[in-house]
Write a protein that holds these residues in place. Structure first.
Motif, PDB file in Angstrom:
ATOM      1  N   GLN A 203       0.808  -1.229   0.000  1.00 52.38           N
ATOM      2  CA  GLN A 203       0.000   0.000   0.000  1.00 52.38           C
ATOM      3  C   GLN A 203       0.841   1.280   0.000  1.00 52.38           C
ATOM      4  N   ALA A 204       2.082   1.186   0.392  1.00 51.64           N
ATOM      5  CA  ALA A 204       2.978   2.348   0.402  1.00 51.64           C
ATOM      6  C   ALA A 204       4.406   1.836   0.421  1.00 51.64           C
ATOM      7  N   ASP A 205       5.319   2.631  -0.151  1.00 52.43           N
ATOM      8  CA  ASP A 205       6.711   2.192  -0.167  1.00 52.43           C
ATOM      9  C   ASP A 205       7.670   3.346   0.046  1.00 52.43           C
ATOM     10  N   VAL A 206       8.858   2.977   0.520  1.00 48.88           N
ATOM     11  CA  VAL A 206       9.948   3.930   0.706  1.00 48.88           C
ATOM     12  C   VAL A 206      11.198   3.326   0.073  1.00 48.88           C
ATOM     13  N   LEU A 207      11.833   4.080  -0.805  1.00 50.93           N
ATOM     14  CA  LEU A 207      13.061   3.646  -1.454  1.00 50.93           C
ATOM     15  C   LEU A 207      14.215   4.456  -0.872  1.00 50.93           C
ATOM     16  N   LEU A 208      15.140   3.769  -0.221  1.00 52.49           N
ATOM     17  CA  LEU A 208      16.270   4.444   0.418  1.00 52.49           C
ATOM     18  C   LEU A 208      17.534   4.131  -0.373  1.00 52.49           C
ATOM     19  N   HIS A 209      18.123   5.192  -0.972  1.00 50.85           N
ATOM     20  CA  HIS A 209      19.273   5.067  -1.877  1.00 50.85           C
ATOM     21  C   HIS A 209      19.152   3.808  -2.734  1.00 50.85           C
ATOM     22  N   PRO A 210      18.084   3.739  -3.551  1.00 52.80           N
ATOM     23  CA  PRO A 210      17.819   2.519  -4.324  1.00 52.80           C
ATOM     24  C   PRO A 210      18.884   2.251  -5.390  1.00 52.80           C
ATOM     25  N   ALA A 211      19.054   0.996  -5.719  1.00 58.09           N
ATOM     26  CA  ALA A 211      19.960   0.580  -6.795  1.00 58.09           C
ATOM     27  C   ALA A 211      19.150  -0.161  -7.858  1.00 58.09           C
ATOM     28  N   PHE A 212      19.603  -0.059  -9.100  1.00 57.49           N
ATOM     29  CA  PHE A 212      19.011  -0.786 -10.229  1.00 57.49           C
ATOM     30  C   PHE A 212      17.595  -0.324 -10.571  1.00 57.49           C
ATOM     31  N   VAL A 213      17.149   0.806 -10.013  1.00 50.93           N
ATOM     32  CA  VAL A 213      15.818   1.323 -10.301  1.00 50.93           C
ATOM     33  C   VAL A 213      15.912   2.332 -11.441  1.00 50.93           C
ATOM     34  N   GLY A 229      17.197   9.976  -1.290  1.00 47.48           N
ATOM     35  CA  GLY A 229      18.447   9.834  -2.021  1.00 47.48           C
ATOM     36  C   GLY A 229      19.607  10.528  -1.338  1.00 47.48           C
ATOM     37  N   ALA A 230      20.804  10.195  -1.789  1.00 47.67           N
ATOM     38  CA  ALA A 230      22.030  10.774  -1.236  1.00 47.67           C
ATOM     39  C   ALA A 230      22.644  11.734  -2.238  1.00 47.67           C
ATOM     40  N   GLU A 231      23.281  12.751  -1.723  1.00 48.20           N
ATOM     41  CA  GLU A 231      23.968  13.698  -2.597  1.00 48.20           C
ATOM     42  C   GLU A 231      25.121  13.023  -3.342  1.00 48.20           C
ATOM     43  N   ILE A 232      25.765  12.058  -2.673  1.00 48.84           N
ATOM     44  CA  ILE A 232      26.915  11.367  -3.257  1.00 48.84           C
ATOM     45  C   ILE A 232      26.511   9.924  -3.511  1.00 48.84           C
ATOM     46  N   ASP A 233      26.101   9.633  -4.735  1.00 49.64           N
ATOM     47  CA  ASP A 233      25.558   8.302  -5.024  1.00 49.64           C
ATOM     48  C   ASP A 233      25.647   8.025  -6.524  1.00 49.64           C
ATOM     49  N   LYS A 234      26.461   7.055  -6.901  1.00 49.52           N
ATOM     50  CA  LYS A 234      26.589   6.690  -8.312  1.00 49.52           C
ATOM     51  C   LYS A 234      25.476   5.748  -8.759  1.00 49.52           C
ATOM     52  N   MET A 235      24.868   5.016  -7.818  1.00 52.32           N
ATOM     53  CA  MET A 235      23.798   4.088  -8.163  1.00 52.32           C
ATOM     54  C   MET A 235      22.503   4.838  -8.480  1.00 52.32           C
ATOM     55  N   SER A 236      22.190   5.815  -7.663  1.00 54.80           N
ATOM     56  CA  SER A 236      21.025   6.681  -7.890  1.00 54.80           C
ATOM     57  C   SER A 236      21.448   8.115  -7.628  1.00 54.80           C
ATOM     58  N   PRO A 237      22.143   8.727  -8.591  1.00 55.13           N
ATOM     59  CA  PRO A 237      22.615  10.101  -8.401  1.00 55.13           C
ATOM     60  C   PRO A 237      21.451  11.074  -8.272  1.00 55.13           C
ATOM     61  N   PRO A 238      21.677  12.233  -7.689  1.00 57.26           N
ATOM     62  CA  PRO A 238      20.599  13.211  -7.500  1.00 57.26           C
ATOM     63  C   PRO A 238      19.826  13.517  -8.778  1.00 57.26           C
ATOM     64  N   GLU A 239      20.512  13.529  -9.901  1.00 60.24           N
ATOM     65  CA  GLU A 239      19.834  13.821 -11.168  1.00 60.24           C
ATOM     66  C   GLU A 239      18.768  12.770 -11.470  1.00 60.24           C
ATOM     67  N   LEU A 240      19.087  11.505 -11.192  1.00 58.15           N
ATOM     68  CA  LEU A 240      18.125  10.434 -11.427  1.00 58.15           C
ATOM     69  C   LEU A 240      16.979  10.505 -10.430  1.00 58.15           C
ATOM     70  N   HIS A 267      25.836   6.937  -0.722  1.00 61.02           N
ATOM     71  CA  HIS A 267      24.987   5.768  -0.907  1.00 61.02           C
ATOM     72  C   HIS A 267      25.139   4.807   0.282  1.00 61.02           C
ATOM     73  N   GLY A 268      24.028   4.364   0.816  1.00 62.34           N
ATOM     74  CA  GLY A 268      24.053   3.441   1.943  1.00 62.34           C
ATOM     75  C   GLY A 268      24.002   4.092   3.306  1.00 62.34           C
ATOM     76  N   TRP A 269      23.895   5.431   3.332  1.00 59.45           N
ATOM     77  CA  TRP A 269      24.027   6.125   4.619  1.00 59.45           C
ATOM     78  C   TRP A 269      22.942   5.769   5.623  1.00 59.45           C
ATOM     79  N   THR A 270      21.779   5.306   5.175  1.00 64.98           N
ATOM     80  CA  THR A 270      20.693   5.048   6.124  1.00 64.98           C
ATOM     81  C   THR A 270      20.841   3.733   6.867  1.00 64.98           C
ATOM     82  N   VAL A 271      21.671   2.819   6.344  1.00 66.22           N
ATOM     83  CA  VAL A 271      21.759   1.486   6.951  1.00 66.22           C
ATOM     84  C   VAL A 271      23.194   1.056   7.222  1.00 66.22           C
ATOM     85  N   ARG A 272      24.167   1.713   6.581  1.00 66.92           N
ATOM     86  CA  ARG A 272      25.560   1.315   6.797  1.00 66.92           C
ATOM     87  C   ARG A 272      26.343   2.426   7.510  1.00 66.92           C
TER      88      ARG A 272
END
Length: 300
Positions: A203-213, A229-240, A267-272
């Motif tokens: 019914q609802a979702d949260v994507l935290l620094h997602p990869a492959f999306v 999203g993270a400011e520094i993230d090659k998997m999901s850069p801010p532009e994406l 990338h990964g800051w919320t869990v690592r």
């Protein structure tokens, strides 16, 4: 159940006793003794009188064996929940079963990651029944295994396999009386959660620094969606991430969305995050609160 024998002959607690020192590990005050460079460690858990009992410090004789040991103040080393099978998957469960459940989908490091279990406990404390499945069947990514780089590991643990397994988890939750399910995905888990959202299984979702999306993935989503999203993230850069926002806000029917790019984090800051780094913890906890707010708004 403890009996009177457990409480007899209590020690005189002395926080300054011993030749070791007190430091935090995993957010828990702990007494350390021995060399931190040792490759061997012993974890000791106290009786009911706790880690400041003087006789415990006498166990520093283990240093003579070249062993570094620590004594935790808490029994909750592996979280407040427990592990049991759900839809044939080992799963970390936290909170009391009720009509609203939250599915947390890990990054490539798996469901045993201490920070992830702490997040699960935090979400459970907000009143949800939380499930963190082991989608890797005991085989999380190991960066120290040079013979099996991430590209090879992913061949065995593609997000498509995770999505199919997650569907079984959702069916198992529904069979237990759960009527509303939210899902949050971290990195690898973000793609899994998107697939569940596209199928309207949650019914609802949260994507935290997602990869492959991809943007096409987001075009297929029409449930309330938050993207952190993270400011520094090659998997999901801010532009994406901004493209994700444009797609979500342009959807007919006004699908509710929340998109936020956190400055100065990677990338990964919320869990690592490092639990000893106050700034890292602050940024992670801000994201965790955004996640909780989103679920509170959309899961009834």
């Amino acid at each position: 159940m403890s009996g009177p024998e457990c409480c007899s002959n209590p020690p005189s607690l002395n926080p300054s006793r011993g030749c070791g020192h007190v430091d935090k590990v995993g957010g828990v005050d702990s007494y350390f003794s021995g060399s931190s460079h040792s490759k061997l460690a012993l974890l000791m858990l106290s009786d009911v009188f706790g880690y400041e009992a003087p006789n415990l410090s006498l166990l520093t004789k283990l240093q003579l064996l070249g062993i570094m040991w620590l004594f935790l103040t808490s029994w909750m080393v592996n979280g407040a929940g427990h592990v049991e099978k759900l839809a044939a998957l080992d799963s970390y469960l936290s909170g009391s079963p009720n009509s609203i459940a939250i599915l947390l989908v890990s990054d490539v490091f798996g469901y045993e990651a201490p920070n992830l279990r702490n997040i699960a406990d935090k979400v459970a404390a907000a009143g949800y029944y939380v499930v963190v499945p082991d989608f890797f069947y005991g085989d999380p990514y190991n960066p120290e295994n040079a013979s099996r780089p991430l590209s090879v590991w992913l061949k065995d643990h593609g997000t498509d396999k995770g999505s199919e397994a997650a569907k079984s988890i959702i069916e198992a939750l529904k069979s237990k009386g759960v009527t509303a399910i939210g899902a949050a995905g971290f990195c690898w888990g973000g793609k899994v959660v998107v697939e569940l959202a596209k199928s309207r299984l949650i019914q609802a979702d949260v994507l935290l620094h997602p990869a492959f999306v991809s943007v096409d993935d987001i075009k297929g989503v029409d449930i309330p969606t938050a993207v952190l999203g993270a400011e520094i993230d090659k998997m999901s850069p801010p532009e994406l991430v901004k493209q994700f926002e444009q797609v979500l806000t342009a959807k007919p029917g006004q699908v509710d969305c929340f998109v936020k790019i956190f400055p100065k984090v990677s990338h990964g800051w919320t869990v690592r995050y490092n639990p000893e780094d106050a700034e890292a913890v602050k940024a992670a906890e801000e994201a965790h609160q955004d996640m909780l707010n989103w679920f509170a708004k959309h899961l009834k």
